[in-house]
Every structure is written in C-alpha cells, then in structure tokens.
Enzyme design. Structure first.
Site, PDB file in Angstrom:
ATOM      1  N   ASP A  60       0.868  -1.179   0.000  1.00 44.94           N
ATOM      2  CA  ASP A  60       0.000   0.000   0.000  1.00 44.94           C
ATOM      3  C   ASP A  60       0.906   1.232   0.000  1.00 44.94           C
ATOM      4  O   ASP A  60       2.117   1.119   0.143  1.00 44.94           O
ATOM      5  CB  ASP A  60      -0.941  -0.029   1.206  1.00 44.94           C
ATOM      6  CG  ASP A  60      -0.199  -0.004   2.536  1.00 44.94           C
ATOM      7  OD1 ASP A  60       1.049   0.082   2.546  1.00 44.94           O
ATOM      8  OD2 ASP A  60      -0.870  -0.069   3.581  1.00 44.94           O
ATOM      9  N   ASP A 249      -8.084  -7.336   0.309  1.00 46.41           N
ATOM     10  CA  ASP A 249      -7.133  -7.675   1.366  1.00 46.41           C
ATOM     11  C   ASP A 249      -7.841  -7.422   2.685  1.00 46.41           C
ATOM     12  O   ASP A 249      -8.713  -6.565   2.777  1.00 46.41           O
ATOM     13  CB  ASP A 249      -5.890  -6.774   1.300  1.00 46.41           C
ATOM     14  CG  ASP A 249      -6.187  -5.360   1.767  1.00 46.41           C
ATOM     15  OD1 ASP A 249      -6.715  -4.576   0.967  1.00 46.41           O
ATOM     16  OD2 ASP A 249      -5.922  -5.038   2.946  1.00 46.41           O
ATOM     17  N   CYS A 287     -13.037 -29.011   6.190  1.00 46.15           N
ATOM     18  CA  CYS A 287     -11.818 -28.302   5.794  1.00 46.15           C
ATOM     19  C   CYS A 287     -10.682 -29.299   5.627  1.00 46.15           C
ATOM     20  O   CYS A 287     -10.489 -30.183   6.461  1.00 46.15           O
ATOM     21  CB  CYS A 287     -11.453 -27.259   6.845  1.00 46.15           C
ATOM     22  SG  CYS A 287      -9.941 -26.345   6.469  1.00 46.15           S
ATOM     23  N   CYS A 289      -7.467 -28.498   5.538  1.00 42.39           N
ATOM     24  CA  CYS A 289      -6.179 -27.920   5.926  1.00 42.39           C
ATOM     25  C   CYS A 289      -5.450 -28.821   6.926  1.00 42.39           C
ATOM     26  O   CYS A 289      -6.041 -29.676   7.565  1.00 42.39           O
ATOM     27  CB  CYS A 289      -6.354 -26.499   6.467  1.00 42.39           C
ATOM     28  SG  CYS A 289      -6.715 -26.380   8.233  1.00 42.39           S
ATOM     29  N   CYS A 292      -7.052 -28.945  10.500  1.00 41.36           N
ATOM     30  CA  CYS A 292      -8.277 -29.738  10.653  1.00 41.36           C
ATOM     31  C   CYS A 292      -8.021 -31.231  10.440  1.00 41.36           C
ATOM     32  O   CYS A 292      -8.741 -32.064  10.971  1.00 41.36           O
ATOM     33  CB  CYS A 292      -9.345 -29.221   9.692  1.00 41.36           C
ATOM     34  SG  CYS A 292      -9.879 -27.558  10.108  1.00 41.36           S
ATOM     35  N   HIS A 318      -5.530 -22.206   9.776  1.00 42.14           N
ATOM     36  CA  HIS A 318      -6.885 -22.621   9.399  1.00 42.14           C
ATOM     37  C   HIS A 318      -7.683 -21.463   8.794  1.00 42.14           C
ATOM     38  O   HIS A 318      -8.319 -21.629   7.758  1.00 42.14           O
ATOM     39  CB  HIS A 318      -7.685 -23.208  10.572  1.00 42.14           C
ATOM     40  CG  HIS A 318      -9.141 -23.284  10.229  1.00 42.14           C
ATOM     41  ND1 HIS A 318      -9.653 -24.288   9.425  1.00 42.14           N
ATOM     42  CD2 HIS A 318     -10.164 -22.424  10.476  1.00 42.14           C
ATOM     43  CE1 HIS A 318     -10.943 -24.044   9.211  1.00 42.14           C
ATOM     44  NE2 HIS A 318     -11.279 -22.917   9.835  1.00 42.14           N
TER      45      HIS A 318
END
Ligand SMILES: [Zn+2]
Length: 352
Positions: A60, A249, A287, A289, A292, A318
């Site tokens: 930014d 974002d 999930c 991931c 999980c 997660h």
C-alpha cells in the site's frame, strides 16, 4: 490477499503460505519504512528476497496507515507530516516519497498516494479531499514513470527486460455516488493498469459500503483489475467478488485467529469457549487444511487457554485456508460461468 504487515503473515512461515496456495501477499509501506527501513530492504534485494517469498507482493502507499494515526498527522497540499507510532519521531510523506519507498521495497503491485477521506464528511470536504487525491495520483504516476527502473530486481529479470512494477490508482469520493463517479473517471484518465476502491471500511454501515462499491464498480473498466481495499468477512468477499471485485485484502482472518475466532463451514467459532474442552472432533469437518486434518477442537482450545504460541499459528493457518478455499470456490464458479452458484458462506451465526 493475506496481510503481511511487517514482511510476515504473523505466525505463519512462508513455506506453509505456499502450501496453502497464497498467490499474493500485502505488505504495509508505512510499517516497513519505519522498520527495518526501505534502504535496508532495497540493499538486501527487495522485499521478495528479504522475506524469501517468490510469489507476488502488493504494497500500500502508506497513506491509509498514516491517516489512521489521527492526532499524529498533519495534511497539506504537499503531503503528510506524521509521528512514528514507535518512537514519536517526525516524518514527511509526499506522493514522490511514497513512490520512492514502494519502488525501493520492490513489490509487484504498488499503490498511488491518496488521502483516505474520513467518515462522516460533508460534500465540500469529500470533494476537496478527492481533488487532493487526484493531484497526488498524477504526481505518483509521474514520479513512478521517471523512476520505475530503479526497482531492486530490475537487472535480474533478464527474460523480461522491460519488467517493472504495476502502479494502481485509487478511487476516493467518500459515500457520495456522483463524486465516486467523477473520481473514477478522472483516475482512469490519468491511466493505471489497475484501480482500487479506497476510503471504505472507515466506520460506515455495511449496507452503505456495498452500495458505494456497487456504484463505483460501474465506472471502472471490467478488463482491468479492480481492487477493493480492506474487506471483509468471508460472506462479504464472496458478495464483492459477485459484484465484480477482483482483489481484496483484509487483516480479519489473521487477526481474528489470534483472538481465537475461527471461520468454519458451519459458522464462526470462538475456540476459547469451555464447550470445546472435551470436543474431540476436527475444527471444521469440511476443511482439508493441515490443522483440521490433525488436531481436535479440544486441543486447539487447550492451546488457546494456555496461551501457547502454537495456538496463534494453527488458528491462523486454518483461517487463511478457509478464506483461500472460499476464493478458490469463487474462481471455480466464475470459470464455470455460474455466478449464481457462488459458495454460500455461513459465518455470522454462532454454531448451535
Ligand atoms: Zn482447517
């Protein structure tokens, strides 16, 4: 885009970010300018090399952070004087120095210097703020065009000798539809490879955010990236993508994770609650991931309650995974041409 304020997504190593499928990270110029300093990063080859991140980065302009300092800043035609939140030292940012800092950091996408108009503000205030942002946008572009080859990796990109950064313009105009339209049209006239919608998520009601996003998008070219800054919840990012936003974002997935708030396919969970102390099930059964797949809610609750560093790491992994999965589902729907089948995200209702 996950937010990596200080060249780090808090608690998550870069190899895990790669594994999660993060394509682009956001870094904050204001924070990096203060620490470790732009010159230091530039000498070390730019942000990519410094933080060992080979994929895309967006920085930014520093404007939003400076404007959120309130008491610590003073705005003039030339730029903004502000005091460091670290040591109180005085600094001055103008369009040219914001460009210089971002060229020195060497992100792939950089942002024009803008004034984020406060909310609420009357029409005269919004208009004069918008005019200032337009003048700063012209100055940002001029400086960028004159100095774009000074990017730290300029000489390394031998396969694309003309490779440089992409400077995006920022649309302001407060909550005023006609000023948003004017800001969009005049920013497009200056000419950028992508456009951001700034000045939202500044305390206005959510319904108003949506309204302004929708009306601003109409005036931005659909064949160029349209970036909505600083949003949102999983539900909102799906909604905005549906309206035509390409990039977003938000600190929410990472910040919420550090406070034990986890987004799941079954709703938002506060892992600190005692009800999870004996829960041997996965955090989110839907999930895939690594968190999980491996750990139970009971263990995550224990880590959080014990203030273990691992709690922040696992929770962040997660939540990022959940956000990235959400956006993957959105992209898949777009590819199939079935916007109507956008994933429905349940987040606001606590799990029964
Ligand atoms: Zn997960």
């Amino acid at each position: 885009m996950p937010v990596g304020t200080l060249a780090s997504v808090k608690g998550v190593p870069q190899d895990i970010l790669e594994e999660l499928g993060v394509q682009i990270l956001l870094g904050n110029t204001y924070h990096l300018y203060l620490r470790p300093g732009v010159e230091q990063v530039r000498k070390l080859g730019g942000l990519h090399r410094f933080m060992a991140w080979p994929r895309a980065i967006l920085t930014d302009s520093g404007g939003f952070q400076v404007f959120s300092l309130n008491e610590l800043r003073k705005v003039t035609e030339e730029g903004v004087t502000f005091r460091s939140h670290l040591d109180g030292s005085s600094h001055f940012f103008r369009s040219e120095s914001a460009m210089e800092a971002q060229i020195g950091l060497g992100a792939d996408i950089i942002m024009a210097f803008d004034e984020c108009t406060e909310y609420p503000a009357d029409r005269a205030r919004i208009q004069s703020s918008m005019e200032l942002t337009l003048r700063w946008a012209e100055r940002s572009k001029k400086h960028f065009e004159e100095h774009k080859h000074e990017v730290p990796w300029a000489t390394e990109v031998t396969t694309q000798p003309d490779a440089t950064q992409a400077l995006f313009g920022i649309v302001q105009g407060g909550m005023d539809h006609t000023l948003r339209k004017e800001s969009a049209e005049r920013t497009i006239k200056i000419g950028f490879p992508g456009y951001a919608i700034g000045g939202l998520s500044v305390g206005e009601p959510r319904a108003l955010t949506r309204e302004v996003v929708e009306s601003t998008l109409e005036h931005l070219p659909a064949d160029q990236p349209r970036y909505l800054m600083g949003v949102g919840t999983p539900e909102e990012i799906v909604e905005y993508a549906g309206l035509g936003v390409d990039m977003m974002d938000c600190v929410l997935p990472t910040r919420a994770a550090r406070h034990g708030l986890l987004f799941t396919s079954e709703g938002k969970i506060s892992i600190k609650q005692a009800r999870y102390a004996g829960d041997s099930g996965p955090l989110d059964p839907n999930c895939g991931c690594r968190v999980c797949q491996r750990y139970s809610r009971a263990y995550l609750r224990h880590l959080y309650a014990s203030n273990e560093v691992l709690a922040q790491i696992l929770n962040t992994v997660h939540n990022l995974s959940f956000y990235l999965d959400t956006m993957r589902a959105v992209r898949h729907s777009i590819k199939l041409g079935e916007a109507a089948r956008f994933p429905s995200v349940v987040w606001s209702q606590p799990k029964p």
